[in-house]
Design a protein around this motif. Sequence first.
Motif, PDB file in Angstrom:
ATOM      1  N   THR A 185     -11.208 -16.531  69.735  1.00  8.88           N
ATOM      2  CA  THR A 185     -10.581 -15.480  69.369  1.00  8.88           C
ATOM      3  C   THR A 185      -9.333 -15.669  68.998  1.00  8.88           C
ATOM      4  OG1 THR A 185      -9.633 -15.615  71.670  1.00  8.88           O
ATOM      5  CG2 THR A 185     -11.918 -14.346  71.672  1.00  8.88           C
ATOM      6  N   GLN A 186      -8.486 -16.718  68.752  1.00 10.63           N
ATOM      7  CA  GLN A 186      -7.502 -17.130  68.301  1.00 10.63           C
ATOM      8  C   GLN A 186      -7.510 -17.149  66.569  1.00 10.63           C
ATOM      9  OE1 GLN A 186      -6.458 -20.244  70.645  1.00 10.63           O
ATOM     10  NE2 GLN A 186      -4.587 -19.248  71.425  1.00 10.63           N
ATOM     11  N   GLY A 187      -8.677 -17.116  66.110  1.00 10.72           N
ATOM     12  CA  GLY A 187      -8.868 -17.016  64.792  1.00 10.72           C
ATOM     13  C   GLY A 187      -8.233 -15.646  63.762  1.00 10.72           C
ATOM     14  N   LYS A 188      -7.777 -16.097  62.855  1.00 10.10           N
ATOM     15  CA  LYS A 188      -7.083 -14.780  61.908  1.00 10.10           C
ATOM     16  C   LYS A 188      -8.256 -14.606  60.779  1.00 10.10           C
ATOM     17  CE  LYS A 188      -3.198 -13.661  58.943  1.00 10.10           C
ATOM     18  NZ  LYS A 188      -2.143 -14.377  58.423  1.00 10.10           N
ATOM     19  N   LEU A 189      -8.470 -13.274  60.783  1.00  7.57           N
ATOM     20  CA  LEU A 189      -9.391 -13.216  59.686  1.00  7.57           C
ATOM     21  C   LEU A 189      -8.612 -13.247  58.291  1.00  7.57           C
ATOM     22  CD1 LEU A 189     -11.280  -9.861  60.990  1.00  7.57           C
ATOM     23  CD2 LEU A 189     -12.270 -11.997  60.407  1.00  7.57           C
ATOM     24  N   PHE A 190      -9.483 -13.529  57.359  1.00 11.45           N
ATOM     25  CA  PHE A 190      -8.842 -13.718  55.916  1.00 11.45           C
ATOM     26  C   PHE A 190      -9.860 -12.837  55.132  1.00 11.45           C
ATOM     27  CE2 PHE A 190      -5.643 -16.673  56.424  1.00 11.45           C
ATOM     28  CZ  PHE A 190      -5.434 -17.380  55.381  1.00 11.45           C
ATOM     29  N   GLU A 191      -9.244 -12.303  53.930  1.00  9.30           N
ATOM     30  CA  GLU A 191     -10.165 -11.550  52.999  1.00  9.30           C
ATOM     31  C   GLU A 191     -10.810 -12.790  52.195  1.00  9.30           C
ATOM     32  OE1 GLU A 191     -10.305  -8.253  52.551  1.00  9.30           O
ATOM     33  OE2 GLU A 191      -9.175  -8.132  54.311  1.00  9.30           O
ATOM     34  N   THR A 192     -11.866 -12.359  51.458  1.00  6.41           N
ATOM     35  CA  THR A 192     -12.916 -12.918  50.598  1.00  6.41           C
ATOM     36  C   THR A 192     -12.748 -12.864  49.115  1.00  6.41           C
ATOM     37  OG1 THR A 192     -14.830 -11.875  51.276  1.00  6.41           O
ATOM     38  CG2 THR A 192     -14.320 -13.688  52.727  1.00  6.41           C
ATOM     39  N   PRO A 193     -11.614 -12.746  48.509  1.00  6.68           N
ATOM     40  CA  PRO A 193     -11.625 -12.271  47.029  1.00  6.68           C
ATOM     41  C   PRO A 193     -12.362 -13.159  46.243  1.00  6.68           C
ATOM     42  CG  PRO A 193      -9.502 -13.338  47.546  1.00  6.68           C
ATOM     43  CD  PRO A 193     -10.414 -13.167  48.824  1.00  6.68           C
ATOM     44  N   HIS A 194     -12.899 -12.657  45.113  1.00  7.76           N
ATOM     45  CA  HIS A 194     -13.580 -13.359  44.049  1.00  7.76           C
ATOM     46  C   HIS A 194     -12.490 -14.243  43.206  1.00  7.76           C
ATOM     47  CE1 HIS A 194     -18.158 -12.416  44.229  1.00  7.76           C
ATOM     48  NE2 HIS A 194     -17.377 -12.364  45.550  1.00  7.76           N
ATOM     49  N   SER A 195     -11.658 -14.938  43.882  1.00  9.59           N
ATOM     50  CA  SER A 195     -10.430 -15.434  43.181  1.00  9.59           C
ATOM     51  C   SER A 195      -9.823 -16.739  44.093  1.00  9.59           C
ATOM     52  CB  SER A 195      -9.431 -14.309  42.925  1.00  9.59           C
ATOM     53  OG  SER A 195      -8.138 -15.288  42.734  1.00  9.59           O
ATOM     54  N   MET A 247     -17.496 -14.160  56.025  1.00  9.58           N
ATOM     55  CA  MET A 247     -16.245 -14.129  56.922  1.00  9.58           C
ATOM     56  C   MET A 247     -15.548 -15.265  56.942  1.00  9.58           C
ATOM     57  SD  MET A 247     -15.954 -12.846  60.938  1.00  9.58           S
ATOM     58  CE  MET A 247     -16.350 -11.151  60.722  1.00  9.58           C
ATOM     59  N   MET A 248     -14.464 -15.077  56.821  1.00  6.02           N
ATOM     60  CA  MET A 248     -13.147 -16.401  56.713  1.00  6.02           C
ATOM     61  C   MET A 248     -12.366 -16.131  57.981  1.00  6.02           C
ATOM     62  SD  MET A 248     -12.393 -17.972  53.255  1.00  6.02           S
ATOM     63  CE  MET A 248     -11.327 -16.457  52.535  1.00  6.02           C
ATOM     64  N   LYS A 249     -11.942 -17.263  58.607  1.00  4.70           N
ATOM     65  CA  LYS A 249     -10.912 -17.219  59.589  1.00  4.70           C
ATOM     66  C   LYS A 249     -10.226 -18.373  59.817  1.00  4.70           C
ATOM     67  CE  LYS A 249     -12.146 -15.870  63.895  1.00  4.70           C
ATOM     68  NZ  LYS A 249     -12.912 -15.860  65.289  1.00  4.70           N
ATOM     69  N   TYR A 250      -8.767 -18.157  59.913  1.00  2.32           N
ATOM     70  CA  TYR A 250      -8.112 -19.246  59.866  1.00  2.32           C
ATOM     71  C   TYR A 250      -7.435 -19.427  61.536  1.00  2.32           C
ATOM     72  CZ  TYR A 250      -3.400 -21.686  59.401  1.00  2.32           C
ATOM     73  OH  TYR A 250      -2.470 -22.632  59.329  1.00  2.32           O
ATOM     74  N   PHE A 251      -7.647 -20.795  61.488  1.00  4.38           N
ATOM     75  CA  PHE A 251      -7.325 -21.223  63.110  1.00  4.38           C
ATOM     76  C   PHE A 251      -6.132 -22.226  62.958  1.00  4.38           C
ATOM     77  CE2 PHE A 251     -12.082 -20.516  62.892  1.00  4.38           C
ATOM     78  CZ  PHE A 251     -12.054 -19.811  64.107  1.00  4.38           C
ATOM     79  N   ALA A 252      -5.213 -21.859  63.613  1.00  3.29           N
ATOM     80  CA  ALA A 252      -3.745 -22.264  63.544  1.00  3.29           C
ATOM     81  C   ALA A 252      -3.921 -23.702  64.360  1.00  3.29           C
ATOM     82  CB  ALA A 252      -2.550 -21.506  64.245  1.00  3.29           C
ATOM     83  N   ARG A 253      -3.049 -24.630  64.185  1.00  2.00           N
ATOM     84  CA  ARG A 253      -3.438 -25.870  64.767  1.00  2.00           C
ATOM     85  C   ARG A 253      -2.969 -25.679  66.373  1.00  2.00           C
ATOM     86  NH1 ARG A 253       0.841 -31.089  63.459  1.00  2.00           N
ATOM     87  NH2 ARG A 253       0.297 -32.523  65.206  1.00  2.00           N
ATOM     88  N   THR A 254      -2.535 -24.996  66.771  1.00  2.00           N
ATOM     89  CA  THR A 254      -2.466 -24.694  68.253  1.00  2.00           C
ATOM     90  C   THR A 254      -3.370 -23.765  68.837  1.00  2.00           C
ATOM     91  OG1 THR A 254      -1.008 -22.594  67.888  1.00  2.00           O
ATOM     92  CG2 THR A 254       0.095 -24.554  68.201  1.00  2.00           C
ATOM     93  N   ALA A 255      -4.485 -23.362  67.974  1.00  2.00           N
ATOM     94  CA  ALA A 255      -5.754 -22.497  68.475  1.00  2.00           C
ATOM     95  C   ALA A 255      -6.705 -23.348  69.420  1.00  2.00           C
ATOM     96  CB  ALA A 255      -6.448 -22.039  67.313  1.00  2.00           C
ATOM     97  N   THR A 256      -7.090 -22.797  70.527  1.00  2.00           N
ATOM     98  CA  THR A 256      -7.853 -23.428  71.455  1.00  2.00           C
ATOM     99  C   THR A 256      -9.172 -22.478  71.696  1.00  2.00           C
ATOM    100  OG1 THR A 256      -6.643 -22.452  73.357  1.00  2.00           O
ATOM    101  CG2 THR A 256      -5.767 -24.693  72.558  1.00  2.00           C
ATOM    102  N   THR A 257      -9.287 -21.361  71.111  1.00  2.00           N
ATOM    103  CA  THR A 257     -10.374 -20.432  71.414  1.00  2.00           C
ATOM    104  C   THR A 257     -10.666 -19.913  70.258  1.00  2.00           C
ATOM    105  OG1 THR A 257      -9.101 -18.562  72.323  1.00  2.00           O
ATOM    106  CG2 THR A 257      -9.775 -20.068  73.916  1.00  2.00           C
TER     107      THR A 257
END
Length: 612
Positions: free
Chosen positions: A141-151, A129-139
């Motif tokens: 739950t603020q992570g954004k899910l990313f796809e995990t393509p083989h590319s 599972m991949m998640k993007y945490f913005a610079r302003t993220a503090t928790t």
Amino acid sequence: MRSPHGTMSIKTISCLLLVATLTPTSEAVQSTFNYVPIGQNPTLYTPGFEPIMHLDQMTFNDTVFSDRAFLVEFYADWCGHCRAFAPYFRQFANMVRDWYPVVTVAVINCADSFNQAACRENGVTYFPMMKYFARTATTATQGKLFETPHSAEQIRDALLRTVSNEYMFNRYPDWPNLGHIAVDSRTTYGQLWEGVPPKANYMAILFEEYDGVGAQFVMDLISRNHVLGARRALSNSPLVQMLNIRNFPTVALFRRDHQQALYMQRYTNQTVKEIDEAITNDMEQGGKRAPILTTTAAPTTTTTQTPLIDCHSYPERCRDMYYVSETDMLKAMRMALLDEVTRVPGSIRGDNFTNLHEFMTLLSNHFPVLSFQNDIRRMRAKRTTSVLRTSYQIYILFQILRNSERARLVFTHMREFLEGRKSVGSVSADEYRRQFESVERVYASPFPVNSTWQHCKGTSPQFRGYTCGLWTTFHALTVHTYIDTIKDDFVNPMKPLSTIQGWVKSFFGCEHCRNHFMHMTTTLFPLNERRVRHPHDMMTYLWRAHNIVNNRLHGDNTEDPQFTKMQFPAPFLCPTCHSGGQFSRRQIRNFLLRYYGSIKPHNRLADQRLAL
């Protein structure tokens, strides 16, 4: 890390002492690219040798919720799809290693029990599972899910879009300017340099027709910001006419005190190298020392190869490497029933609760507690007429598997615990975990969590392990269910198989592997009464299904070079199983009974000696 013999290494002890020292304090503990994560499991990536930051329970929050954005991969070192995804993620990390001042690529191994809380807080329900945490993220739950393509390119492009959107919304002053230059009749040359670090004496502008490669161009040059700033402009900018640019994308290079372009060419994959050369030449002509244009070192990787045994030349040596290990099965079942089941916080309910109860029932009734072996003994010679004949008799010997006996008591207790919750049809993951850990202590901790894998040990840590132990246990369950019920008049051969299928559907963390297993057992090779009619079919169905998996994964980069995904059993394991290029079903049944009936006991004394 564990030592090769399963004992705790000095490094691990030091790490645990560090945890004990730091935990009571409120000091921040941040990771670095050279940081070696705390824990006992192997990692899929090498700390210090790749542009990937390793996180753990100790460092996750203080590192991720700091002053930059993060893209984090949550993986399990045993997960086949994680292993297959790793080369693409590694390639992607190398592609964006210069983006580090803006966004950091990081990983955390959720299979390690030390990291369990961090992974649960992040809602990790599958791997990878991949998640993007913005610079302003503090928790979490603020992570954004990313796809995990083989590319690697697709991951990079998705990250670039996300970073660009974050910049356009927040306009961080210490991030590179990802916006397009706005030019009108009143714009001065000095205003073009807005967003370029004051220490940088050069600026490269990429002119593009659409919102294309410009953002990537700016990000790729971040590591040169002590010498070079980068901007982007659209094709309708007045600068295009002033510079007589006719093709796009085109890059022009300027010096701060010089308004004429030092370099102007179509953008290609050689552009950055050409810009470096142009800056170096310009500085040398001006009598200045040429700068070091990149501050990011290319990664270095090291590999070690365990000597392999050629099974065609040395079949007897390979034969000795294949056996069923009590240690492997017990380690796998604890991971399956504790780590997998309680990975997600909240309640276990509905089909998940039913599937867990059914699987626990199967284990409590048929998890192997005896190891069977054939012993051929010569009997007293008898004289028949004038010929002296010697007769033989086959004895079935068995050995009690002491750890498995206690493990089955744990399974029985947990089955009864779940039956007590059937009226409500649910149980909280935390309550289930507390109950399991309490019960295993009552029965003297039968699961050898500190032992190394035996038969399931790979030639290197990224191979085999848990998934091998899981398959071994599934096969052993079908074989021992058959043995235990051989005298029963009414046996449902579908039941153990559907129970195994239910656990995989509800709890197996490798999402890609789980989907393949479910597709195979529902569509490709459906589990139904036509295929599973007789009691022995419960053994042979799983054998055939496993060989379908072996065929699909043969040659995959997750394949252990010593234990290749062959059609099992190989001739060196069962010569009589092969006839005319085909398997003999009768011989296969006999082989499965012998192979999964004869279990190598856990060596408790060896563990005790190693612990001294």
